[in-house]
Design an enzyme around this catalytic site. Structure first.
Site, PDB file in Angstrom:
ATOM      1  CB  CYS A   1      -0.908  -0.020   1.223  1.00 41.14           C
ATOM      2  SG  CYS A   1      -2.039   1.381   1.270  1.00 41.14           S
TER       3      CYS A   1
ATOM      4  CB  CYS B   1      -1.425   3.907   8.052  1.00 41.43           C
ATOM      5  SG  CYS B   1      -2.518   4.558   6.771  1.00 41.43           S
TER       6      CYS B   1
ATOM      7  CB  CYS C   1      -0.782  -0.095   8.305  1.00 36.82           C
ATOM      8  SG  CYS C   1      -1.582  -1.347   7.271  1.00 36.82           S
TER       9      CYS C   1
ATOM     10  CB  CYS D   1     -15.445  -7.246   6.806  1.00 39.23           C
ATOM     11  SG  CYS D   1     -14.628  -5.678   6.465  1.00 39.23           S
TER      12      CYS D   1
ATOM     13  CB  CYS E   1     -18.656  -5.331   5.657  1.00 38.56           C
ATOM     14  SG  CYS E   1     -17.656  -3.964   6.277  1.00 38.56           S
TER      15      CYS E   1
ATOM     16  CB  CYS F   1     -18.276  -0.140   9.788  1.00 35.87           C
ATOM     17  SG  CYS F   1     -17.088  -0.922  10.883  1.00 35.87           S
TER      18      CYS F   1
ATOM     19  NE  ARG G   1     -16.808  -4.415  13.691  1.00 40.76           N
ATOM     20  CZ  ARG G   1     -17.869  -4.929  13.105  1.00 40.76           C
ATOM     21  NH1 ARG G   1     -18.126  -6.197  13.211  1.00 40.76           N
ATOM     22  NH2 ARG G   1     -18.670  -4.164  12.391  1.00 40.76           N
TER      23      ARG G   1
HETATM   24  N1  SAM Z   1      -6.668   0.365   3.287  1.00 42.15           N
HETATM   25  C1  SAM Z   1      -7.949   0.586   3.817  1.00 42.15           C
HETATM   26  C2  SAM Z   1      -7.993   1.709   4.825  1.00 42.15           C
HETATM   27  O1  SAM Z   1      -6.972   2.086   5.361  1.00 42.15           O
HETATM   28  O2  SAM Z   1      -9.103   2.190   5.087  1.00 42.15           O
HETATM   29  C3  SAM Z   1      -8.574  -0.653   4.441  1.00 42.15           C
HETATM   30  C4  SAM Z   1      -7.730  -1.604   5.242  1.00 42.15           C
HETATM   31  S1  SAM Z   1      -6.990  -0.958   6.743  1.00 42.15           S
HETATM   32  C5  SAM Z   1      -5.877  -2.224   7.152  1.00 42.15           C
HETATM   33  C6  SAM Z   1      -8.315  -1.033   7.917  1.00 42.15           C
HETATM   34  C7  SAM Z   1      -8.057  -0.552   9.310  1.00 42.15           C
HETATM   35  O3  SAM Z   1      -7.295  -1.521  10.028  1.00 42.15           O
HETATM   36  C8  SAM Z   1      -7.259   0.717   9.510  1.00 42.15           C
HETATM   37  O4  SAM Z   1      -8.019   1.875   9.321  1.00 42.15           O
HETATM   38  C9  SAM Z   1      -6.829   0.586  10.964  1.00 42.15           C
HETATM   39  O5  SAM Z   1      -7.761   1.223  11.795  1.00 42.15           O
HETATM   40  C10 SAM Z   1      -6.808  -0.923  11.192  1.00 42.15           C
HETATM   41  N2  SAM Z   1      -5.438  -1.416  11.449  1.00 42.15           N
HETATM   42  C11 SAM Z   1      -4.446  -1.567  10.561  1.00 42.15           C
HETATM   43  N3  SAM Z   1      -3.323  -2.019  11.125  1.00 42.15           N
HETATM   44  C12 SAM Z   1      -3.591  -2.162  12.433  1.00 42.15           C
HETATM   45  C13 SAM Z   1      -2.813  -2.592  13.551  1.00 42.15           C
HETATM   46  N4  SAM Z   1      -1.532  -2.938  13.449  1.00 42.15           N
HETATM   47  N5  SAM Z   1      -3.405  -2.640  14.767  1.00 42.15           N
HETATM   48  C14 SAM Z   1      -4.713  -2.266  14.889  1.00 42.15           C
HETATM   49  N6  SAM Z   1      -5.491  -1.864  13.867  1.00 42.15           N
HETATM   50  C15 SAM Z   1      -4.939  -1.791  12.658  1.00 42.15           C
HETATM   51  C1  DTB Z   2     -11.125  -2.571  11.827  1.00 38.69           C
HETATM   52  O1  DTB Z   2     -11.463  -1.565  12.479  1.00 38.69           O
HETATM   53  N1  DTB Z   2     -10.255  -3.479  12.233  1.00 38.69           N
HETATM   54  C2  DTB Z   2     -10.060  -4.501  11.227  1.00 38.69           C
HETATM   55  C3  DTB Z   2     -11.114  -4.112  10.154  1.00 38.69           C
HETATM   56  N2  DTB Z   2     -11.608  -2.874  10.639  1.00 38.69           N
HETATM   57  C4  DTB Z   2     -10.745  -4.042   8.747  1.00 38.69           C
HETATM   58  C5  DTB Z   2      -8.661  -4.590  10.739  1.00 38.69           C
HETATM   59  C6  DTB Z   2      -7.653  -4.839  11.840  1.00 38.69           C
HETATM   60  C7  DTB Z   2      -6.336  -5.043  11.198  1.00 38.69           C
HETATM   61  C8  DTB Z   2      -5.279  -5.435  12.171  1.00 38.69           C
HETATM   62  C9  DTB Z   2      -3.948  -5.591  11.517  1.00 38.69           C
HETATM   63  C10 DTB Z   2      -3.886  -6.678  10.487  1.00 38.69           C
HETATM   64  O2  DTB Z   2      -4.341  -7.815  10.751  1.00 38.69           O
HETATM   65  O3  DTB Z   2      -3.329  -6.440   9.419  1.00 38.69           O
HETATM   66 FE1  SF4 Z   3      -2.797   1.211   3.412  1.00 40.28          FE
HETATM   67 FE2  SF4 Z   3      -2.678   0.069   5.793  1.00 40.28          FE
HETATM   68 FE3  SF4 Z   3      -3.077   2.670   5.612  1.00 40.28          FE
HETATM   69 FE4  SF4 Z   3      -5.040   0.955   4.840  1.00 40.28          FE
HETATM   70  S1  SF4 Z   3      -4.239   1.229   6.918  1.00 40.28           S
HETATM   71  S2  SF4 Z   3      -4.332   2.801   3.749  1.00 40.28           S
HETATM   72  S3  SF4 Z   3      -3.778  -0.709   4.036  1.00 40.28           S
HETATM   73  S4  SF4 Z   3      -1.230   1.571   4.941  1.00 40.28           S
END
Ligand code: SAM
Ligand code: DTB
Ligand code: SF4
Length: 334
Positions: free
Chosen positions: A54, A58, A61, A98, A130, A190, A262
């Site tokens: 990506c 973030c 992430c 989802c 979702c 959500c 959630r």
């Molecule tokens: N790329 C899209 C976005 O950012 O909206 C969808 C996928 S993203 C992985 C969805 C959500 O996962 C993020 O907004 C964040 O709140 C959560 N997330 C990602 N990495 C995480 C982590 N290491 N621990 C907790 N939540 C995480």
């Molecule tokens: C949300 O609030 N938490 C989920 C879902 N929406 C998409 C994602 C959590 C991701 C945790 C890190 C991972 O497994 O990559």
């Molecule tokens: Fe990309 Fe992760 Fe950020 Fe979603 S949360 S936009 S997957 S870097």
């Protein structure tokens, strides 16, 4: 009857958040009992349909291309494989499925056409479908709605003030615009965030303020605890204590009485007793399945046992939509 308010002030939310924990939990439990079936928990299943690579920064992430987390990048899955995963999730007791993609935003290309195809196919399985695909335009939200999308996940992640410390490649207002596009298209919203990003108490309260003062509360509010992943800038952050999570869940329950709260990422670090406190304080939804998107989540059997020990029951799919429709019919007949 609980009053649904959209004019909360930061001071009011802070006063709730700072109450002694047990008294906060008691109030949240009462609000929960008035507005939901106590002990009923919605089970959602997650699938990463496009993993890693990506472009965003973030800092929590594992899927951001710029951090070296050892993740294998995977292109968009085939529709058939996604449908198979959805079927498995349904057999495991999930009522919502989802699909997540590591995209900054949706682009109007063949990949999006394929996602629309997935949405149609999962919807046909009678699951609440979702997606979480990044930013959406109004038109893209409409297309997803037409394909039968039930809900869209797009988190605000933290407070407006702390946001820039966590993400610089898109703004808080960008996120809010996507949420309003989703709302306008008639899709269930959500949206929640993460604790453990280095924010302070004021930021946690600020995040709840943003959500609770939206023109309509999100139907579902995920509260994630940071899952620290080696290679990401936040990998070394200190662990969030369980009482801070309970406080966050309880305050979300009180300020958004009708929303599903959630208990999302981070459950693997919680005991059944700690999770039980969260359900008592108003959490009524979880992600089940041994994987979230890329990180681990409790095993199927561990959750099954937890449901038994705590006397929790899974919520049926579309229960809220059916309830809404029933109320509408009664209203029209009156
Ligand atoms: N790329 C899209 C976005 O950012 O909206 C969808 C996928 S993203 C992985 C969805 C959500 O996962 C993020 O907004 C964040 O709140 C959560 N997330 C990602 N990495 C995480 C982590 N290491 N621990 C907790 N939540 C995480
Ligand atoms: C949300 O609030 N938490 C989920 C879902 N929406 C998409 C994602 C959590 C991701 C945790 C890190 C991972 O497994 O990559
Ligand atoms: Fe990309 Fe992760 Fe950020 Fe979603 S949360 S936009 S997957 S870097």
């Amino acid at each position: 009857m609980t009053e649904i308010r959209h004019n909360w002030t930061k001071e009011e939310i802070r006063a709730i958040y700072e109450r002694p924990l047990l008294s906060l939990m008691l109030e949240a439990a009462n609000v929960h009992n008035e507005n939901h079936v106590f002990g009923e928990v919605q089970i959602s299943s997650l699938l990463s349909i496009k993993t890693g690579g990506c472009s965003e920064d973030c800092s929590y992430c594992p899927q951001a291309a710029r951090y070296n987390t050892g993740l294998t990048v995977q292109a968009l899955m085939k529709t058939g494989d996604v449908v198979q995963a959805a079927q498995n999730a349904k057999s495991g007791g999930a009522s919502r499925f989802c699909m997540g993609a590591a995209w900054r935003e949706v682009r109007d290309n063949r990949d999006f056409d394929r996602v629309l195809e997935m949405v149609k196919a999962v919807n046909a399985l009678d699951l609440e479908v979702c997606c979480t695909l990044g930013m959406l335009t109004e038109y893209q939200a409409e297309r997803l709605a037409e394909a039968g999308l039930y809900a869209y996940n797009h988190n605000i992640d933290t407070s407006k003030e702390h946001y820039g410390e966590v993400i610089t490649t898109r703004t808080y207002d960008d996120r809010l615009k996507t949420l309003s596009n989703v709302r306008e298209a008639g899709i269930s919203v959500c949206s929640g965030g993460i604790i453990g990003l280095g924010e302070n108490e004021e930021d946690r309260i600020g995040m709840l303020l943003t959500l609770a003062t939206l023109p309509q509360h999100p139907e579902s509010v995920p509260i994630n605890t940071l899952v620290p992943v080696a290679g990401t800038p936040l990998a070394g952050n200190s662990k969030v204590q369980f009482d801070e999570l309970v406080r966050m869940v309880a305050t979300a329950r009180i300020v958004m009485p009708k929303s599903a709260v959630r208990l999302s990422a981070g459950r693997l670090d919680l005991s059944v007793a700690e999770q039980g406190m969260c359900f008592m304080a108003g959490a009524n939804s979880i992600f089940a399945g041994d994987k979230l998107l890329t990180t681990a989540n409790p095993e199927f059997n561990a959750d099954k046992e937890m449901f038994q020990v705590l006397g929790l029951v899974p919520k049926a799919a579309f229960a809220d939509a059916k309830h809404k429709k029933q109320q509408q019919l009664q209203h029209e007949q009156a």
